[in-house]
Structures are given as structure tokens and as C-alpha cells.
Write a protein that holds these residues in place. Sequence first.
Motif, PDB file in Angstrom:
ATOM      1  N   GLU A  12       3.010  -2.220   5.495  1.00 48.85           N
ATOM      2  CA  GLU A  12       1.801  -2.556   4.739  1.00 48.85           C
ATOM      3  C   GLU A  12       1.570  -4.068   4.650  1.00 48.85           C
ATOM      4  O   GLU A  12       0.438  -4.525   4.760  1.00 48.85           O
ATOM      5  CB  GLU A  12       1.859  -1.939   3.341  1.00 48.85           C
ATOM      6  CG  GLU A  12       1.617  -0.450   3.327  1.00 48.85           C
ATOM      7  CD  GLU A  12       0.159  -0.072   3.529  1.00 48.85           C
ATOM      8  OE1 GLU A  12      -0.729  -0.955   3.436  1.00 48.85           O
ATOM      9  OE2 GLU A  12      -0.111   1.105   3.788  1.00 48.85           O
ATOM     10  N   GLY A  21       0.819  -1.201   0.000  1.00 43.07           N
ATOM     11  CA  GLY A  21       0.000   0.000   0.000  1.00 43.07           C
ATOM     12  C   GLY A  21       0.844   1.238   0.000  1.00 43.07           C
ATOM     13  O   GLY A  21       2.038   1.201  -0.320  1.00 43.07           O
ATOM     14  N   GLU A  50      -1.780  -5.850   6.086  1.00 43.62           N
ATOM     15  CA  GLU A  50      -2.713  -6.529   5.177  1.00 43.62           C
ATOM     16  C   GLU A  50      -2.711  -8.050   5.294  1.00 43.62           C
ATOM     17  O   GLU A  50      -3.665  -8.692   4.858  1.00 43.62           O
ATOM     18  CB  GLU A  50      -2.433  -6.125   3.733  1.00 43.62           C
ATOM     19  CG  GLU A  50      -2.778  -4.672   3.476  1.00 43.62           C
ATOM     20  CD  GLU A  50      -2.785  -4.308   2.016  1.00 43.62           C
ATOM     21  OE1 GLU A  50      -2.454  -5.165   1.171  1.00 43.62           O
ATOM     22  OE2 GLU A  50      -3.129  -3.157   1.721  1.00 43.62           O
TER      23      GLU A  50
END
Length: 146
Positions: free
Chosen positions: A62, A47, A66
Motif C-alpha cells: 500500500e 490501505g 500510494e
Amino acid sequence: MRRFGNQREAGRRYVLRPGAYAILMRGRDFLITHQAAPFNEFQLPGGGIDPGESAIVALHREVLEETGWKIAQPRRLGAYRRFSYMPEYDLWAEKICHIFTARPARRISTPLEPDHDAIWTDAATAQRLLCNAGDRHFLRRYLRSC
């Protein structure tokens, strides 16, 4: 830099949004993310790179958010550009997607991001599921190098 997806629309204002994304392989399987909202799509984990943050730091953060996985040995493969609408921020973005490979080192939690699931899948299924052409391109390129 190669562009994937829609072209820039004349007269539309785009915000530059750099991001870092990972191709994560364990054995013969790849870790991808399923994001249920605001769109139902499969993506490479990763991201946005926050202001003042390096791509590598963003990649670690990120991927953990995630997938719940810590990573090791990131290596940059390349980058691509895409233009898209980001409904969660209500903005049109010129995304510069920096793609890395990394080793999934240790799962420490379930995904921290709401509406995200971490999915282990084989290469053929990952290529079929990934929602954007840039992610699919870099996964194919990675597979050719293995």
C-alpha cells in the motif's frame, strides 16, 4: 480498542476492513498522501489488507502504491477502529487501522494509485492536514516518543 470518528449506526450493516498504515519520517519531515478523489483528503499512507495477506505485506504494498516509496524496518505502534462510508466500494466499513512506523528507504516511482500524491511535510503541518483523528492521534504519540 480505541475508536475515532463516528459511532456505529444502529441497523446499518458494516463490512470489516482491516488496513495497515505508516508513519514515515525522513529528517524532520513526514510522508503523507493526498487523495483527490473520491474525497479530497490527506492521510497516512496505507490501505486495506487483502484476504490471506499479512499486515506487513499489505503495508509494503500500500505504501508503494500510494507514494511510490519502498519502506524498511516497519514497527507496529497500535491500532484503532473507525466506522466510515467508502464510496469507491459503495459500502459502510468497520475499519481496523493497524499503525506502523517505518523508514522510507527508496523512491522508485510516482504514486501508482490514481488521484494520489506523495507529500513531504513538517510534523505540525501533517497534524493539521491529516483528515482523521486516529491518524493524528498516532502521529502525536509517535512524536512524543522521539
